[in-house]
Every structure is written in structure tokens, then in C-alpha cells.
Design an enzyme around this catalytic site. Sequence first.
Site: not given
Ligand code: FUB
Length: 315
Positions: A12, A219
Amino acid sequence: MRYLFPSDYMADPSAHVFGDRLYIYPSHDWESGIPENDNGDHFNMRDYHVLCMDDPDAPEAKDLGKILDVDDILWAGRQLWDSDVVEQGGRYYLIFSLKDKTDTFHLGVAVADRPEGPFTPMPDPIRGSYSIDPCVFKDDDGKIYVYFGGLWGGQLQRYRDNRALESAYLPEGDEPALPARVARMTDDVMQFVEEPRPVVIVDDEGRPLRANDPHRFFEASWMHKYNGTYYFSYSTGDSHLLCYATADNPYGPFRFRGELLQPVVGWTTHHSIVQWRGRWFLFHHDSAPSGGRTWLRSVKVAELQYNADGTLQLK
Ligand code: FUB
């Protein structure tokens, strides 16, 4: 594309240029020993580090060390997911995703005097915040916006009109997809100025993308501006793409423009886009070095280019 930090698992990556240096704020993946599930219990992030680069072509980024530990956050339950940093008035504000003691995600704020931290966390989450994956964007007029939200383990399906539902509801089929959220932040970057608004992504006919569209938001929101246009980019989650959509203002609606990155090794895909020394870069992650283990990811970089019509692609 190349890996930037092969000696540990990080994911991320939120990249920013402060001064002439590039800083990367990633999640820090640790082995959890928990089998992969849709609730994200296999993720086990307990702290944040910051990485930096002084040369865009350097083979690796440097680890400047730990900037925040979950044990220092009063409201913490578990799992420090994606975060982002913005500069305001010479101070640096880390906005992060964290589960509270009831296993509910909120966004928190931590402050530092330097981009390399250490960051001091506020005692409570941002009022009215929920879900995950904050991207903090400072517009040319100095206004600061936070984009956020994530489905499934990110809990966005538990909310409607910014209120918690009694039962989670995930749209299906031809229903409009669940949108990310955006809210302007106070000048001190501590609270929302307003109720979060939906970040609606529409097709060329102006129709919101549907829940069964492989290009719908899941997301990993990111916002950047190019030639006066607002570029909202995001992960499609279970269809494993990075996509982008554009608008003439920070709230949208955003018109879907295309795919930026095809599925990578590992379930998640996540990114940031930044201009540095006249070049544009995509920071992202994959799970190839860990043999495809989704909860152990590695940070990568690739160069981007704009076409004359404003479309964006890997160089
Ligand atoms: O790293 C945890 C989660 O996985 C992140 O918040 C999401 O975007 C995905 O990458």
C-alpha cells in the site's frame, strides 16, 4: 517495474515529494499464521515505517525506520492498514486505517514535525470516520480532502449515508456499486469539515458503474491532479485491476477512463501516483517475492506517461 525494498514485506505505498526527496509511507506486512479470508484476518500490521529515495533511478529505497507503533495508539484494537501523509503549515499529518477495540475500522491522525517522523497519534479517531484506505489530497487552493473506503474486510458495506447499518448490505448485479467517500478536512487536519460524500464513478453515458462491473470501486483510493483535471484511481478488488476516472472538481462525479494496471501476483493491488522531477511514477505492490502470499507484499515502482487526450498508461 522494479522492487524498491526487498529486505522486508511492505504494501500500500503512498508516495509524496517533500522538499526534493521522495517519501513512501507503506503498510508493514507481518506473518500472521491466520488462513486467508474475506474479513482480512490474515493481515497483521503492527507498525509503520517510512522509506525514502533521493534519486528516481536508485535501485532501492532506504528505510528511515519506524514512525508509529500500534501500541502507542490509545484507541487501537488491531491491524494498521493503508495510510497517507499530507504537509500543512510545516507539519506532517499521517492519516491511517485501524480497527478499534470492537474490531471496527476508523481513520486516525498522527502528527510529526518532519516527514520522517516520529508521528504522535491523537487519542481518538476522526469523528464520523469509518472504513479504510485514506488518501489525503491537498488541492492547489490549499484545501485538504480525504478519500477513503474499502469493501469486504474494509467494512464499507456496513454503512449507508454515513450511518452504521444494523446489517451490512453489499449491492449486487445491476444495482449501483458502493462508492468510495470523500470529505474535506479542517485546516488543522484533525477532523472532517463536512459529512463524507460519495465518490460516484460514471460511464460515458453518465450512468453510475454497477456492482457487477469489473471496473467498479473496491478500495485503495488515490487522487492526483494533472493539467487541472482530478484523477481518482482505485483498486477493483476481486477483479484485481487498478483503474482511474477523471473529473473537473474534487468531488466528482468521475468519468471512468480506463485500466492502469493488470492483476498482479497476490489478491490485493494498491498504488499511489506522484510527479517527481518532471516524471510521473506509479508505486504499487505485489506478492511475487513471498510466493503469492497476499499478506506478505513487496513495494514496486513503474513510470507512467500521459497521452495527448489526458489518458494515462504505463510507460
Ligand atoms: O494492506 C491491507 C489492505 O490490503 C489495504 O488497506 C487494502 O487496500 C489492501 O491493499
